[in-house]
Design an enzyme around this catalytic site. Structure first.
Site, PDB file in Angstrom:
ATOM      1  N   ARG A  90       5.900 -45.033  -3.793  1.00 32.46           N
ATOM      2  CA  ARG A  90       6.769 -43.915  -4.158  1.00 32.46           C
ATOM      3  C   ARG A  90       5.902 -42.867  -4.853  1.00 32.46           C
ATOM      4  O   ARG A  90       5.063 -43.206  -5.693  1.00 32.46           O
ATOM      5  CB  ARG A  90       7.883 -44.361  -5.091  1.00 32.46           C
ATOM      6  CG  ARG A  90       8.834 -43.205  -5.418  1.00 32.46           C
ATOM      7  CD  ARG A  90       9.962 -43.625  -6.329  1.00 32.46           C
ATOM      8  NE  ARG A  90      10.804 -42.465  -6.644  1.00 32.46           N
ATOM      9  CZ  ARG A  90      11.710 -42.460  -7.606  1.00 32.46           C
ATOM     10  NH1 ARG A  90      11.908 -43.534  -8.347  1.00 32.46           N
ATOM     11  NH2 ARG A  90      12.415 -41.369  -7.836  1.00 32.46           N
ATOM     12  N   HIS A  91       6.111 -41.623  -4.500  1.00 33.75           N
ATOM     13  CA  HIS A  91       5.337 -40.527  -5.086  1.00 33.75           C
ATOM     14  C   HIS A  91       5.345 -40.599  -6.617  1.00 33.75           C
ATOM     15  O   HIS A  91       6.231 -41.200  -7.229  1.00 33.75           O
ATOM     16  CB  HIS A  91       5.888 -39.174  -4.636  1.00 33.75           C
ATOM     17  CG  HIS A  91       7.293 -38.932  -5.100  1.00 33.75           C
ATOM     18  ND1 HIS A  91       7.599 -38.532  -6.382  1.00 33.75           N
ATOM     19  CD2 HIS A  91       8.464 -39.053  -4.448  1.00 33.75           C
ATOM     20  CE1 HIS A  91       8.903 -38.399  -6.507  1.00 33.75           C
ATOM     21  NE2 HIS A  91       9.456 -38.726  -5.346  1.00 33.75           N
ATOM     22  N   GLU A 151       5.583 -39.313 -10.609  1.00 31.87           N
ATOM     23  CA  GLU A 151       6.680 -38.699 -11.369  1.00 31.87           C
ATOM     24  C   GLU A 151       6.681 -37.172 -11.245  1.00 31.87           C
ATOM     25  O   GLU A 151       5.628 -36.532 -11.262  1.00 31.87           O
ATOM     26  CB  GLU A 151       6.529 -39.076 -12.842  1.00 31.87           C
ATOM     27  CG  GLU A 151       7.586 -38.484 -13.746  1.00 31.87           C
ATOM     28  CD  GLU A 151       7.226 -38.650 -15.210  1.00 31.87           C
ATOM     29  OE1 GLU A 151       7.776 -39.563 -15.834  1.00 31.87           O
ATOM     30  OE2 GLU A 151       6.379 -37.868 -15.713  1.00 31.87           O
ATOM     31  N   THR A 152       7.878 -36.598 -11.146  1.00 28.28           N
ATOM     32  CA  THR A 152       8.054 -35.151 -11.096  1.00 28.28           C
ATOM     33  C   THR A 152       8.976 -34.710 -12.231  1.00 28.28           C
ATOM     34  O   THR A 152       9.637 -35.537 -12.866  1.00 28.28           O
ATOM     35  CB  THR A 152       8.690 -34.704  -9.763  1.00 28.28           C
ATOM     36  OG1 THR A 152      10.038 -35.198  -9.717  1.00 28.28           O
ATOM     37  CG2 THR A 152       7.907 -35.191  -8.571  1.00 28.28           C
ATOM     38  N   LYS A 153       9.033 -33.407 -12.429  1.00 30.83           N
ATOM     39  CA  LYS A 153       9.939 -32.850 -13.433  1.00 30.83           C
ATOM     40  C   LYS A 153      11.387 -33.210 -13.101  1.00 30.83           C
ATOM     41  O   LYS A 153      12.173 -33.551 -13.983  1.00 30.83           O
ATOM     42  CB  LYS A 153       9.774 -31.326 -13.504  1.00 30.83           C
ATOM     43  CG  LYS A 153      10.628 -30.684 -14.566  1.00 30.83           C
ATOM     44  CD  LYS A 153      10.431 -29.179 -14.615  1.00 30.83           C
ATOM     45  CE  LYS A 153      11.364 -28.582 -15.680  1.00 30.83           C
ATOM     46  NZ  LYS A 153      11.436 -27.132 -15.606  1.00 30.83           N
ATOM     47  N   SER A 154      11.754 -33.149 -11.828  1.00 30.97           N
ATOM     48  CA  SER A 154      13.117 -33.499 -11.418  1.00 30.97           C
ATOM     49  C   SER A 154      13.434 -34.959 -11.724  1.00 30.97           C
ATOM     50  O   SER A 154      14.564 -35.287 -12.080  1.00 30.97           O
ATOM     51  CB  SER A 154      13.325 -33.208  -9.924  1.00 30.97           C
ATOM     52  OG  SER A 154      13.306 -31.823  -9.685  1.00 30.97           O
ATOM     53  N   ASN A 155      12.433 -35.840 -11.580  1.00 29.95           N
ATOM     54  CA  ASN A 155      12.642 -37.245 -11.926  1.00 29.95           C
ATOM     55  C   ASN A 155      12.953 -37.404 -13.410  1.00 29.95           C
ATOM     56  O   ASN A 155      13.874 -38.134 -13.790  1.00 29.95           O
ATOM     57  CB  ASN A 155      11.416 -38.097 -11.588  1.00 29.95           C
ATOM     58  CG  ASN A 155      11.136 -38.188 -10.106  1.00 29.95           C
ATOM     59  OD1 ASN A 155       9.993 -38.102  -9.690  1.00 29.95           O
ATOM     60  ND2 ASN A 155      12.157 -38.367  -9.285  1.00 29.95           N
ATOM     61  N   ARG A 167       5.179 -33.442  -3.238  1.00 29.81           N
ATOM     62  CA  ARG A 167       4.991 -34.523  -4.213  1.00 29.81           C
ATOM     63  C   ARG A 167       4.429 -35.785  -3.551  1.00 29.81           C
ATOM     64  O   ARG A 167       3.608 -36.482  -4.137  1.00 29.81           O
ATOM     65  CB  ARG A 167       6.277 -34.802  -4.986  1.00 29.81           C
ATOM     66  CG  ARG A 167       7.488 -35.184  -4.162  1.00 29.81           C
ATOM     67  CD  ARG A 167       8.765 -35.087  -5.018  1.00 29.81           C
ATOM     68  NE  ARG A 167       9.961 -35.514  -4.348  1.00 29.81           N
ATOM     69  CZ  ARG A 167      10.745 -34.723  -3.607  1.00 29.81           C
ATOM     70  NH1 ARG A 167      10.408 -33.450  -3.410  1.00 29.81           N
ATOM     71  NH2 ARG A 167      11.847 -35.200  -3.060  1.00 29.81           N
ATOM     72  N   GLU A 219      12.881 -37.664   1.889  1.00 28.37           N
ATOM     73  CA  GLU A 219      13.989 -38.205   1.101  1.00 28.37           C
ATOM     74  C   GLU A 219      15.309 -37.757   1.723  1.00 28.37           C
ATOM     75  O   GLU A 219      15.355 -36.786   2.496  1.00 28.37           O
ATOM     76  CB  GLU A 219      13.875 -37.722  -0.352  1.00 28.37           C
ATOM     77  CG  GLU A 219      14.950 -38.239  -1.305  1.00 28.37           C
ATOM     78  CD  GLU A 219      14.992 -39.753  -1.438  1.00 28.37           C
ATOM     79  OE1 GLU A 219      15.485 -40.428  -0.493  1.00 28.37           O
ATOM     80  OE2 GLU A 219      14.569 -40.283  -2.479  1.00 28.37           O
TER      81      GLU A 219
END
EC number: 3.1.3.73
Length: 192
Positions: free
Chosen positions: A7-8, A10-14, A57, A79
């Site tokens: 899984r990619h 971590e992002t801000k959306s996560n 990402r 996704e």
């Protein structure tokens, strides 16, 4: 064949707990560090092929892991398309789209999110991808994709049982290793 599924990072959306499908959310410093940790961990594996979704990402995570080795972008690994829900928190979805949110809750597999898709439609993409992977002669394949897609891969491997979707979790930077041998998939490792 060994399938290394990541899984990619971590992002801000996560961090903000947003449903992030097609929205392009950038990796955080933690997300980049997760890619570097996988680079170190998987450095002894010679990947014959590398696949990512079409999101930045996933592509950037794959580039960090493989130090920029060529990867194939496959939209079947994107996704779930959350349509009007994309990059919104659950509370925002409830507030702005109450009727659609209720319909989604009542039929999470079959409900087609406006301007998006259903979980079942996303599963059909994943199934098509996995059927193609089964035909490949390669020994080690890396896939960098998304949490929902990884859950759908598990459902495919477990006799195409979509009811198992909520029984698994996939953390950012998490690694799963699957094996395909004698026309049979097995899950060797799930690490979150």
């Amino acid at each position: 064949m060994n399938l290394y599924i990541v899984r990619h990072g971590e992002t801000k959306s996560n961090i903000e707990k947003r449903y992030c499908g097609l929205y392009q959310s950038e990796l955080t410093e933690v997300g980049q560090a997760q890619g570097l940790a996988l680079n170190e961990r998987l450095s002894n594996i010679g990947f014959d092929k590398i696949y990512t979704s079409c999101s930045k990402r996933a592509e950037i995570t794959a580039d960090i892991i493989t130090e920029g080795a060529y990867s194939y972008k496959d939209p079947r690994l994107n996704e779930l398309n959350f349509g009007i829900f994309d990059n919104k928190t659950y509370k925002e979805i409830e507030k702005h789209y109450p009727l659609q949110c209720t319909a989604w809750q009542e039929d999470w597999k079959g409900y087609v999110i406006p301007q998006g898709e259903s979980t079942f439609q996303a599963f059909q993409r994943v199934k098509s991808f996995m059927k193609d992977i089964e035909k490949l002669p390669e020994e080690n394949i890396l896939i960098v994709t998304h949490g929902g897609i990884i859950r759908l891969v598990y459902c495919y491997v477990l006799n195409e049982n979509l009811d198992l979707y909520w029984k698994f979790h996939s953390s950012n930077g998490g690694l799963s290793i699957l094996s395909y041998e004698y026309e049979n998939w097995s899950i060797k490792t799930i690490e979150n």
